[in-house]
Motif scaffolding. Structure first.
Motif, short mmCIF file in Angstrom:
data_model
loop_
_atom_site.label_atom_id
_atom_site.label_comp_id
_atom_site.label_asym_id
_atom_site.label_seq_id
_atom_site.Cartn_x
_atom_site.Cartn_y
_atom_site.Cartn_z
N SER A 8 36.69 51.92 41.29
CA SER A 8 37.88 51.61 39.36
C SER A 8 38.60 51.61 39.55
N GLY A 9 39.36 52.35 40.56
CA GLY A 9 41.21 52.17 40.32
C GLY A 9 41.04 50.58 40.77
N VAL A 10 40.41 50.54 41.65
CA VAL A 10 40.46 49.33 42.70
C VAL A 10 40.28 47.81 41.42
N SER A 11 39.76 48.31 40.70
CA SER A 11 39.24 47.07 39.87
C SER A 11 40.79 46.46 38.64
N GLN A 12 41.29 47.90 38.62
CA GLN A 12 42.00 48.46 37.68
C GLN A 12 43.37 47.43 38.02
N LYS A 13 43.31 47.86 39.41
CA LYS A 13 44.71 47.41 39.59
C LYS A 13 45.27 45.97 39.85
N GLN A 14 43.37 45.67 40.37
CA GLN A 14 42.93 44.03 40.84
C GLN A 14 44.04 43.04 39.33
N ALA A 15 42.75 44.00 37.99
CA ALA A 15 43.47 43.20 36.66
C ALA A 15 44.61 43.45 36.26
N SER A 16 45.15 44.23 36.63
CA SER A 16 46.81 43.93 36.13
C SER A 16 47.54 43.32 36.76
N VAL A 17 47.63 43.07 38.09
CA VAL A 17 48.12 41.48 39.01
C VAL A 17 48.06 40.63 38.63
N VAL A 18 46.37 40.64 38.22
CA VAL A 18 45.79 39.09 38.22
C VAL A 18 46.40 38.12 37.12
N GLY A 19 46.89 39.37 35.92
CA GLY A 19 47.31 39.16 34.19
C GLY A 19 48.88 39.08 34.75
N LEU A 20 49.59 39.00 35.49
CA LEU A 20 50.89 39.06 35.81
C LEU A 20 51.31 38.07 35.01
N PRO A 21 52.60 37.89 34.98
CA PRO A 21 53.36 36.51 34.02
C PRO A 21 53.26 35.35 35.69
N ALA A 23 56.04 34.87 37.31
CA ALA A 23 57.35 35.38 37.85
C ALA A 23 56.53 37.30 38.71
N GLU A 24 56.48 37.45 37.87
CA GLU A 24 56.36 38.38 38.23
C GLU A 24 54.60 38.63 39.12
N LEU A 25 53.83 38.11 39.79
CA LEU A 25 52.47 37.80 39.94
C LEU A 25 53.44 36.76 41.46
N GLY A 26 53.85 36.16 41.14
CA GLY A 26 54.59 35.59 42.78
C GLY A 26 55.53 36.70 42.99
N ALA A 27 55.90 37.89 42.38
CA ALA A 27 56.34 38.70 43.17
C ALA A 27 56.04 39.71 44.03
N GLU A 28 54.49 40.15 43.09
CA GLU A 28 54.00 41.31 44.05
C GLU A 28 52.95 40.28 44.58
N VAL A 29 52.58 39.18 44.88
CA VAL A 29 52.04 38.14 46.31
C VAL A 29 53.02 38.38 47.19
N THR A 30 54.60 38.20 47.08
CA THR A 30 55.05 38.42 48.07
C THR A 30 54.77 39.90 48.92
N PHE A 31 55.28 40.57 47.76
CA PHE A 31 55.50 41.82 48.31
C PHE A 31 54.16 42.60 49.76
N ASP A 71 46.89 35.41 48.77
CA ASP A 71 46.15 34.38 48.86
C ASP A 71 45.29 34.59 47.30
N HIS A 72 43.93 35.38 47.05
CA HIS A 72 43.04 35.34 45.91
C HIS A 72 44.03 35.30 44.96
N PHE A 73 45.01 36.44 44.68
CA PHE A 73 45.47 37.27 43.37
C PHE A 73 46.24 35.21 43.02
N GLU A 74 46.97 35.11 44.53
CA GLU A 74 48.05 33.48 44.38
C GLU A 74 46.91 32.51 43.04
N LYS A 75 45.05 32.82 43.70
CA LYS A 75 44.58 32.09 42.62
C LYS A 75 44.07 33.05 41.28
#
Length: 130
Positions: A8-21, A23-31, A71-75
């Motif tokens: 559940s927690g991993v699913s919630q985290k993933q949903a929050s990441v792929v839903g980022l604007p 610029a924020e998604l780019g920063a998360e992917v870089t991290f 790579d997946h989060f970027e897409k």
């Protein structure tokens, strides 16, 4: 916000990441790409033994896993994830981390390498320590 490191927690985290604007998604992917273990520690409320297991993950394995997830989060796609649950999370049973679908690189002479990003699946399961 830290999430629990369970399905559940991993699913919630993933949903929050792929839903980022963007610029924020780019920063998360870089991290994720540059400090995967730090990203895990910042993202999830890990138990002490889970934190120790992060420390002993081999560098090459960590690098490949981090890049596959990034790579997946970027897409803007989520990674299939399934972690078995146990009554005693602090048990010393052997843990297996099974990955399916890491990137495949194809190189044709006189061209640039192309990277195929297949669907990634991560499974964590336990084997009783005899």
């Amino acid at each position: 916000m830290k999430y629990t490191f369970d399905n559940s927690g991993v699913s919630q985290k993933q949903a929050s990441v792929v839903g980022l604007p963007d610029a924020e998604l780019g920063a998360e992917v870089t991290f994720i790409r540059t400090d995967f273990k730090g990203w895990m520690r910042e993202s999830f409320d890990l138990l002490p033994h889970q934190d120790q297991q992060l420390d002993i993950m081999p560098a090459d394995f960590t690098f490949r896993l981090a890049n596959a997830i990034a790579d997946h989060f970027e897409k803007r796609t989520m990674v299939q994830f399934n972690k078995e649950t146990r009554a005693n999370e602090n048990s010393d049973d052997l843990k297996e981390l099974i990955l399916f679908g890491l990137d495949e690189i194809t190189f044709t002479l006189t061209s640039t390498p192309s990277v195929l990003v297949p669907e990634l699946a991560i499974f964590i399961r336990y084997k009783q320590n005899l």
